[in-house]
Design a protein around this motif. Structure first.
Motif, PDB file in Angstrom:
ATOM      1  N   VAL A  16       1.195  28.388 -11.107  1.00  0.00           N
ATOM      2  CA  VAL A  16       2.532  28.026 -11.579  1.00  0.00           C
ATOM      3  C   VAL A  16       3.553  28.272 -10.465  1.00  0.00           C
ATOM      4  N   ALA A  17       3.424  29.393  -9.761  1.00  0.00           N
ATOM      5  CA  ALA A  17       4.334  29.691  -8.653  1.00  0.00           C
ATOM      6  C   ALA A  17       4.210  28.622  -7.566  1.00  0.00           C
ATOM      7  N   ALA A  18       2.993  28.183  -7.280  1.00  0.00           N
ATOM      8  CA  ALA A  18       2.786  27.138  -6.269  1.00  0.00           C
ATOM      9  C   ALA A  18       3.418  25.824  -6.707  1.00  0.00           C
ATOM     10  N   SER A  22       6.442  23.963  -4.801  1.00  0.00           N
ATOM     11  CA  SER A  22       6.283  22.612  -4.253  1.00  0.00           C
ATOM     12  C   SER A  22       7.458  21.705  -4.606  1.00  0.00           C
ATOM     13  N   CYS A  23       8.230  22.094  -5.608  1.00  0.00           N
ATOM     14  CA  CYS A  23       9.402  21.299  -6.021  1.00  0.00           C
ATOM     15  C   CYS A  23      10.661  21.685  -5.267  1.00  0.00           C
ATOM     16  N   MET A  24      10.602  22.754  -4.485  1.00  0.00           N
ATOM     17  CA  MET A  24      11.770  23.238  -3.741  1.00  0.00           C
ATOM     18  C   MET A  24      11.670  22.802  -2.284  1.00  0.00           C
ATOM     19  N   PRO A  25      12.818  22.587  -1.636  1.00  0.00           N
ATOM     20  CA  PRO A  25      12.782  22.315  -0.194  1.00  0.00           C
ATOM     21  C   PRO A  25      12.155  23.496   0.556  1.00  0.00           C
TER      22      PRO A  25
END
Length: 86
Positions: A16-18, A22-25
């Motif tokens: 979940v953290a990954a 992955s959605c953040m710059p």
């Protein structure tokens, strides 16, 4: 007026953290990592400070401030404070 109680941080699974990461710059993700490390480093030192400890703590606080500037520009809720929850 009803207020929500303080939320207790709950660990999240690595997958979940990954996915969130992955959605953040990439720069924001790196700033979050640096802020967490700098906050932990700044809290390592306790008064009374010798001159070396004082300089190291100030350096850690400067790194935290720099990382928080990036985080606040992306989302003010991501700002990290030394010694406490966000």
């Amino acid at each position: 007026m009803v207020t929500a109680p303080d939320l207790v941080p709950v660990p999240i699974p690595d997958g979940v953290a990954a996915l969130i990461g992955s959605c953040m710059p990439r720069g924001v993700l790196q700033a979050e990592i640096e802020a967490e490390c700098a906050a932990r480093e700044a809290m390592r030192f306790r008064a009374p400070f010798c001159s070396e400890d004082h300089a190291d703590r100030e350096h850690a606080l400067a790194l935290l401030s720099r990382a928080n500037k990036i985080l606040a520009a992306y989302n003010p809720g991501l700002v990290v404070r030394p010694g406490g929850p966000r």
